[in-house]
Write a protein that holds these residues in place. Sequence first.
Motif: not given
Length: 105
Positions: A82-91, A93-96
């Motif tokens: 859960k800590i490592a997961a990119l939980e939200s779509d905004s996260h 998108l930001m990572a991409s």
Amino acid sequence: ILCDMANIKPIHPIDVRDTLRQLGERVVIARKAAGWRQVDLADRAGVSRSTLVEIEKGSPHVSIGNYLAALWALNILDDVDKIAALESDSHRLMASQLPKRVRNG
């Protein structure tokens, strides 16, 4: 990481040490709840008993892979995931949109 020049040993921030100690305590509790000896968990995790002892102490000198192997063997790895997961779509998108490399300058 800071360094103690007298001993040339890394000194981890207190928050890191406390978190590792708590993680080690959680491993001990989960192992005992499963009714396993240290050697049982070490075998299931694919680590030596001495490495497991260091994990249970919360040693910062044990690889994260060995910590994760112990958590996996105890069936509590999902909590770390859960800590490592990119939980939200905004996260996501930001990572991409992050650069592939960060260069000096």
